[in-house]
Each structure stands twice: as structure tokens, then as C-alpha cells.
Motif scaffolding. Structure first.
Motif, PDB file in Angstrom:
ATOM      1  N   ALA A   1       0.874  -1.389   0.188  1.00  0.00           N
ATOM      2  CA  ALA A   1      -0.527  -0.213  -0.148  1.00  0.00           C
ATOM      3  C   ALA A   1       0.665   1.968   0.115  1.00  0.00           C
ATOM      4  O   ALA A   1       0.280   2.257  -0.634  1.00  0.00           O
ATOM      5  CB  ALA A   1      -1.397   0.364   1.140  1.00  0.00           C
ATOM      6  N   ILE A  46      -6.943   8.909   3.918  1.00  0.00           N
ATOM      7  CA  ILE A  46      -6.451   7.698   4.168  1.00  0.00           C
ATOM      8  C   ILE A  46      -8.075   7.967   5.048  1.00  0.00           C
ATOM      9  O   ILE A  46      -8.609   7.463   5.848  1.00  0.00           O
ATOM     10  CB  ILE A  46      -5.351   6.416   4.991  1.00  0.00           C
ATOM     11  N   HIS A  54     -14.485   1.659   6.693  1.00  0.00           N
ATOM     12  CA  HIS A  54     -14.676   2.238   5.517  1.00  0.00           C
ATOM     13  C   HIS A  54     -16.113   2.803   5.428  1.00  0.00           C
ATOM     14  O   HIS A  54     -17.059   2.241   4.808  1.00  0.00           O
ATOM     15  CB  HIS A  54     -14.174   0.784   4.624  1.00  0.00           C
ATOM     16  N   THR A 111     -11.278  -2.228  10.118  1.00  0.00           N
ATOM     17  CA  THR A 111      -9.765  -2.657  10.084  1.00  0.00           C
ATOM     18  C   THR A 111      -9.494  -2.372  11.752  1.00  0.00           C
ATOM     19  O   THR A 111      -9.647  -0.868  12.140  1.00  0.00           O
ATOM     20  CB  THR A 111      -9.111  -2.370   9.473  1.00  0.00           C
ATOM     21  N   SER A 143       0.026  -4.040   5.392  1.00  0.00           N
ATOM     22  CA  SER A 143      -1.327  -3.678   5.297  1.00  0.00           C
ATOM     23  C   SER A 143      -1.936  -4.745   4.265  1.00  0.00           C
ATOM     24  O   SER A 143      -2.777  -4.371   3.897  1.00  0.00           O
ATOM     25  CB  SER A 143      -0.415  -2.567   3.871  1.00  0.00           C
ATOM     26  N   LEU A 163      -6.440  -4.019   5.100  1.00  0.00           N
ATOM     27  CA  LEU A 163      -6.576  -3.999   3.141  1.00  0.00           C
ATOM     28  C   LEU A 163      -7.674  -4.841   2.967  1.00  0.00           C
ATOM     29  O   LEU A 163      -9.287  -5.226   2.392  1.00  0.00           O
ATOM     30  CB  LEU A 163      -6.071  -3.958   1.721  1.00  0.00           C
ATOM     31  N   LYS A 164      -7.643  -6.194   3.435  1.00  0.00           N
ATOM     32  CA  LYS A 164      -8.377  -7.450   3.370  1.00  0.00           C
ATOM     33  C   LYS A 164      -9.822  -7.429   4.543  1.00  0.00           C
ATOM     34  O   LYS A 164     -11.228  -7.207   3.563  1.00  0.00           O
ATOM     35  CB  LYS A 164      -7.968  -8.673   3.330  1.00  0.00           C
ATOM     36  N   TRP A 193     -10.902  -4.418   0.358  1.00  0.00           N
ATOM     37  CA  TRP A 193     -10.642  -3.585  -0.310  1.00  0.00           C
ATOM     38  C   TRP A 193      -9.310  -4.598  -1.622  1.00  0.00           C
ATOM     39  O   TRP A 193      -8.370  -4.577  -2.450  1.00  0.00           O
ATOM     40  CB  TRP A 193      -9.288  -2.780  -0.206  1.00  0.00           C
ATOM     41  N   GLY A 194      -9.402  -5.697  -0.771  1.00  0.00           N
ATOM     42  CA  GLY A 194      -7.493  -7.156  -0.859  1.00  0.00           C
ATOM     43  C   GLY A 194      -8.775  -7.818  -1.022  1.00  0.00           C
ATOM     44  O   GLY A 194      -9.435  -8.585  -0.527  1.00  0.00           O
TER      45      GLY A 194
END
Length: 137
Positions: free
Chosen positions: A40, A57, A90, A103, A127, A131-132, A136-137
Motif C-alpha cells: 500500500a 486515508i 470505510h 480494520t 497492509s 486491506l482485506k 479492498w484486497g
């Protein structure tokens, strides 16, 4: 309190609350560098870029906060280390529509000093995990 610890704490607070480079600049050398073994942050090379990344962010993870677990100076090595957990959901536009996912991601900052200011910072952070968790991942 050790002067470098006070400087590091002021920088940490400004950075982690998304105040950006303008608020972080007084605590850093003008050419302060940044490193992280993190996908990231792969393109981020300066502390200015990183503080602006944090500002960005926190515009996406609008409830972002941190829980500071450890903060200590190593005067022999002109370094200060901080260990914390970042917590954020998010809730706003970003790399994808808001997922509503949260997260809780651990990280460490190692700040190295030169002439009383931060000259380099390394962030130790997984990261991919964060992100997961955010979807996002």
C-alpha cells in the motif's frame, strides 16, 4: 522527558490525526525520508508523502483513530519507537464504494533523528491484512 521523545510524540499525534505535512513539518528535517515493506505504501518515499497519505486515508476511514500501546526513546541510536493499533471503518468514497467494514491493524513507527528532528521513519505494517479487513484486497 527526552527532547526527541517530545518531538516524536507531537509528530505522531499530528500524523495519526490526519493533519498532514503542514502540521508535521516542524518536527522533521526538510528532506525526511520514509520506508515501509508494504504494498500500500510502495511508492511513498518521503515523510511528506506519508503524512499526506495519512490525511487521505482518514478522509476515507472517517472514524479513524488509534490506540497507542508503546512509546519509547533510544537516545544511543537517536531513535524513538511507537507501537499502536489503527482502527477505522470505510465510510466514505475511496478506492471503491464504502464497504462499511472495519480494520484493527497493528503498526510500528521507528523514527530516526538528526539535529533534534525526524530525518527518517520506517513503518512496520502488514497492509495486506488491513486491506482485506476493509474489503479492498
Amino acid at each position: 522527558m527526552h527532547a526527541e521523545t517530545e518531538t516524536a510524540r507531537a509528530f505522531f499525534t499530528a500524523c495519526e490525526t490526519g493533519q498532514g505535512w503542514e502540521a508535521c513539518r516542524p518536527h522533521c528535517t526538510p528532506d525526511a525520508t520514509f520506508a515501509a515493506q508494504s504494498d500500500a505504501l510502495a511508492e511513498v518515499r518521503t515523510l511528506e508523502q506519508y503524512t499526506e497519505w495519512m490525511r487521505g486515508i482518514l478522509a476515507v476511514l472517517t472514524d479513524g483513530t488509534y490506540d497507542l500501546h508503546f512509546f519509547a526513546a533510544d537516545p544511543e541510536r537517536n531513535a524513538v519507537c511507537a507501537y499502536a493499533t489503527f482502527i477505522g471503518t470505510h465510510l466514505a468514497s475511496g478506492p471503491c464504494p464504502p464497504t462499511g467494514r472495519t480494520t484493527r491493524t497493528d503498526y510500528v513507527y521507528v523514527m530516526r533523528f538528526q539535529d533534534g528532528r525526524i530525518a527518517h521513519m520506517t513503518k512496520i505494517w502488514n497492509s495486506g491484512w488491513a486491506l482485506k479487513e476493509l474489503g479492498w484486497g
